[in-house]
Motif scaffolding. Structure first.
Motif, PDB file in Angstrom:
ATOM      1  N   SER A  35       0.856  -1.178   0.000  1.00 45.46           N
ATOM      2  CA  SER A  35       0.000   0.000   0.000  1.00 45.46           C
ATOM      3  C   SER A  35       0.896   1.233   0.000  1.00 45.46           C
ATOM      4  N   VAL A  36       0.412   2.291  -0.652  1.00 45.46           N
ATOM      5  CA  VAL A  36       1.165   3.530  -0.783  1.00 45.46           C
ATOM      6  C   VAL A  36       0.374   4.634  -0.105  1.00 45.46           C
ATOM      7  N   SER A  37       1.058   5.387   0.759  1.00 47.78           N
ATOM      8  CA  SER A  37       0.393   6.483   1.449  1.00 47.78           C
ATOM      9  C   SER A  37       1.244   7.739   1.313  1.00 47.78           C
ATOM     10  N   PRO A  38       0.738   8.782   0.716  1.00 46.52           N
ATOM     11  CA  PRO A  38      -0.530   8.907   0.018  1.00 46.52           C
ATOM     12  C   PRO A  38      -0.476   8.224  -1.348  1.00 46.52           C
ATOM     13  N   SER A  39      -1.640   7.891  -1.888  1.00 46.26           N
ATOM     14  CA  SER A  39      -1.681   7.182  -3.168  1.00 46.26           C
ATOM     15  C   SER A  39      -1.344   8.097  -4.339  1.00 46.26           C
ATOM     16  N   ALA A  47       6.130   9.615  -0.255  1.00 43.32           N
ATOM     17  CA  ALA A  47       5.149   8.529  -0.250  1.00 43.32           C
ATOM     18  C   ALA A  47       5.800   7.358   0.466  1.00 43.32           C
ATOM     19  N   THR A  48       5.043   6.681   1.331  1.00 44.84           N
ATOM     20  CA  THR A  48       5.573   5.548   2.091  1.00 44.84           C
ATOM     21  C   THR A  48       4.939   4.264   1.586  1.00 44.84           C
ATOM     22  N   THR A  50       4.306   0.297   2.202  1.00 44.66           N
ATOM     23  CA  THR A  50       4.268  -0.695   3.281  1.00 44.66           C
ATOM     24  C   THR A  50       3.582  -1.960   2.780  1.00 44.66           C
ATOM     25  N   LYS A  97       8.625  -1.095   4.883  1.00 45.64           N
ATOM     26  CA  LYS A  97       8.149   0.225   5.293  1.00 45.64           C
ATOM     27  C   LYS A  97       9.204   1.210   4.827  1.00 45.64           C
ATOM     28  N   PRO A 138      -5.804   6.869  -8.147  1.00 47.49           N
ATOM     29  CA  PRO A 138      -4.841   6.441  -7.149  1.00 47.49           C
ATOM     30  C   PRO A 138      -3.937   5.320  -7.657  1.00 47.49           C
TER      31      PRO A 138
END
Length: 184
Positions: A35-39, A47-48, A50, A97, A138
Motif C-alpha cells: 500500500s502507498v500512502s498517500p496514493s 510517499a511511504t 508498506t 516500510k 490512485p
C-alpha cells in the motif's frame, strides 16, 4: 478420407478451446500487497510503501528499482542517489516500510520494484505524482496491469464457444452422414 476430416475438425476445435482457457500467468499473485500512502503524491513530497504481511526475511536488504520521469532524483531517507536502481532499504521483521521522496520536478507514474536481496521475493507497486490541484487515479499495488482485461474479453469467449460448437456440429453431421451411407 471422411474420418480424417472429422478428426481434423475435432482437433481444431479442441485446440481453439485450449487457447480460450485461462493461462497460468493469471494465477500468479504477489506474496504481499503493497500500500502507498498517500496514493497520489506531490512533487517534492514523500510517499511511504508498506506491506500487509511479512514478505521478506527478518531485516533483509531490499533492492529498489524505479521507472519514471526524473527517477534518478528520487531519494530515500533524504539521501540523494546517483541512479534509480541503487536505492536500498531494509525490511523490518519481514515487513516493507520505505518512505520515498520525489524530486521537485517529478511528474507522472512511477513504477517500483522491491526485491529481497536474500529471499528473492519481488513486489511491485506504482504511484502517481501530480502537481498540487491536479487530480488523477490512485496508485495500484501488486502486479502491473498488462494485456487485456478479462471482463472485456467476453467477445473472445463467445467466438471460442461458437467455434467449439461448430466443430461439434460438423463432427455430428459427419457421423450421421456416414451412418446413412452405410444403410444404403
Amino acid at each position: 478420407m471422411k474420418t480424417k476430416i472429422v478428426r481434423a475438425v475435432v482437433a481444431l476445435s479442441l485446440a481453439a478451446a485450449a487457447l480460450m482457457a485461462p493461462t497460468a500467468a493469471n494465477a500468479y499473485t504477489d506474496p504481499a500487497v503493497i500500500s502507498v500512502s498517500p496514493s497520489v503524491a506531490a512533487p517534492g513530497g514523500v510517499a511511504t510503501f508498506t506491506t500487509d504481511r511479512a514478505a521478506y526475511q527478518g531485516d533483509e536488504e531490499i533492492i529498489i528499482s524505479v521507472t519514471g520521469g526524473a527517477a534518478k532524483g528520487i531519494t530515500l531517507a533524504s539521501v540523494a542517489t546517483e541512479t534509480n536502481d541503487s536505492l536500498r532499504s531494509r525490511a523490518v521483521n519481514g515487513y516493507l516500510k520505505t518512505p520515498v521522496r520525489f524530486p521537485s520536478n517529478a511528474k507522472g507514474v512511477y513504477s517500483f520494484t522491491f526485491t529481497g536481496a536474500t529471499s528473492g521475493v519481488v513486489l511491485h507497486s506504482s504511484v502517481t505524482v501530480t502537481p498540487a490541484g491536479s487530480s488523477t487515479a490512485p496508485a495500484k499495488g501488486g502486479l502491473a496491469v498488462t494485456g487485456f482485461d478479462s471482463g472485456n474479453s467476453a467477445g473472445l469467449w463467445v467466438a471460442g464457444g461458437a467455434l467449439v460448437l461448430a466443430g461439434g456440429a460438423v463432427a455430428v453431421g459427419a457421423v450421421v452422414r456416414r451412418r446413412r451411407s452405410a444403410r444404403s
